[in-house]
Motif scaffolding. Structure first.
Motif, PDB file in Angstrom:
ATOM      1  N   ASP A  75       0.841  -1.200   0.000  1.00  0.00           N
ATOM      2  CA  ASP A  75       0.000   0.000   0.000  1.00  0.00           C
ATOM      3  C   ASP A  75       0.877   1.251   0.000  1.00  0.00           C
ATOM      4  O   ASP A  75       2.019   1.229   0.447  1.00  0.00           O
ATOM      5  CB  ASP A  75      -0.899  -0.024   1.243  1.00  0.00           C
ATOM      6  CG  ASP A  75      -2.046   0.951   1.126  1.00  0.00           C
ATOM      7  OD1 ASP A  75      -1.857   2.102   1.553  1.00  0.00           O
ATOM      8  OD2 ASP A  75      -3.107   0.555   0.616  1.00  0.00           O
ATOM      9  N   GLU A  76       0.318   2.373  -0.487  1.00  0.00           N
ATOM     10  CA  GLU A  76       1.078   3.624  -0.514  1.00  0.00           C
ATOM     11  C   GLU A  76       1.255   4.222   0.883  1.00  0.00           C
ATOM     12  O   GLU A  76       2.088   5.093   1.088  1.00  0.00           O
ATOM     13  CB  GLU A  76       0.410   4.650  -1.439  1.00  0.00           C
ATOM     14  CG  GLU A  76      -0.965   5.093  -1.008  1.00  0.00           C
ATOM     15  CD  GLU A  76      -2.076   4.189  -1.534  1.00  0.00           C
ATOM     16  OE1 GLU A  76      -3.212   4.400  -1.110  1.00  0.00           O
ATOM     17  OE2 GLU A  76      -1.809   3.286  -2.345  1.00  0.00           O
ATOM     18  N   ARG A  77       0.486   3.753   1.860  1.00  0.00           N
ATOM     19  CA  ARG A  77       0.613   4.234   3.234  1.00  0.00           C
ATOM     20  C   ARG A  77       1.677   3.475   4.016  1.00  0.00           C
ATOM     21  O   ARG A  77       1.809   3.649   5.229  1.00  0.00           O
ATOM     22  CB  ARG A  77      -0.735   4.104   3.947  1.00  0.00           C
ATOM     23  CG  ARG A  77      -1.815   4.957   3.332  1.00  0.00           C
ATOM     24  CD  ARG A  77      -3.137   4.678   3.964  1.00  0.00           C
ATOM     25  NE  ARG A  77      -3.675   3.447   3.378  1.00  0.00           N
ATOM     26  CZ  ARG A  77      -4.878   2.960   3.633  1.00  0.00           C
ATOM     27  NH1 ARG A  77      -5.656   3.583   4.478  1.00  0.00           N
ATOM     28  NH2 ARG A  77      -5.294   1.863   3.058  1.00  0.00           N
ATOM     29  N   ALA A  78       2.451   2.643   3.364  1.00  0.00           N
ATOM     30  CA  ALA A  78       3.416   1.776   4.046  1.00  0.00           C
ATOM     31  C   ALA A  78       4.464   2.567   4.826  1.00  0.00           C
ATOM     32  O   ALA A  78       4.950   2.097   5.850  1.00  0.00           O
ATOM     33  CB  ALA A  78       4.107   0.868   3.031  1.00  0.00           C
ATOM     34  N   ALA A  79       4.815   3.762   4.369  1.00  0.00           N
ATOM     35  CA  ALA A  79       5.833   4.551   5.062  1.00  0.00           C
ATOM     36  C   ALA A  79       5.353   5.032   6.432  1.00  0.00           C
ATOM     37  O   ALA A  79       6.162   5.352   7.299  1.00  0.00           O
ATOM     38  CB  ALA A  79       6.233   5.745   4.213  1.00  0.00           C
TER      39      ALA A  79
END
Length: 161
Positions: A86-90
């Motif tokens: 997912d792009e929220r992984a950071a």
């Protein structure tokens, strides 16, 4: 929590094997010797219960693998490996495991969370479907037995052995 996953997989595997043996025997009696309907329904309920236990154990294996990947420390451990798709992984700070439905959930620093998608989508709905079928078949077995006993009592025949 992680040590419960292998234990649950073993227990569910044993339950599935036991129900498979019981249900298979009752279903074979129905097909080969034309056993009584309540016994056959109970056998099919056991087979559906075996499928439920096996599917739930299958999903637990996926969850256990995701937890193993998440707990693996090292140079490539941040962000958490199962949450990287997912792009929220950071922004992932932790994870949680959901038991019903079986799922691996990534939690972000702002209080949001998202499913990692580690457990296939068919596992929980199929397991719930088989569990409902097992319960329905078990209730139907009891109902058929009750109807037969009441009909025999009304006819004056008493209870059949």
């Amino acid at each position: 929590m992680f040590f419960l996953v292998p234990l649950l997989v073993l227990v569910l595997g044993g339950v599935a094997c036991g129900l498979l043996g019981f249900g298979g025997g009752r279903a074979a009696d129905w097909f080969v010797r034309r056993a009584e309907l309540p016994a056959a329904l109970l056998g099919f309920a056991a087979l559906a219960g075996a499928a439920t236990a096996a599917l739930y154990a299958w999903g637990l294996l996926y969850v256990g693998g995701a937890v193993l990947e998440a707990e693996d420390g090292g140079a490539d451990s941040s962000p958490i490996v199962p949450c990287r798709a997912d792009e929220r992984a950071a922004h992932v700070v932790d994870y949680s495991v959901s038991v019903l439905p079986l799922d691996f959930v990534c939690e972000t620093g702002d209080g949001d969370s998202y499913r990692a998608g580690e457990v296939p989508g068919y596992v929980t709905p199929t397991a719930i479907g088989f569990a409902l079928a097992a319960a329905g078949l078990a209730v139907a077995s009891g109902y058929v037995s009750e109807v037969r006993l009441r009909a025999a009592a009304r006819a004056g025949g008493g209870v059949r052995p």
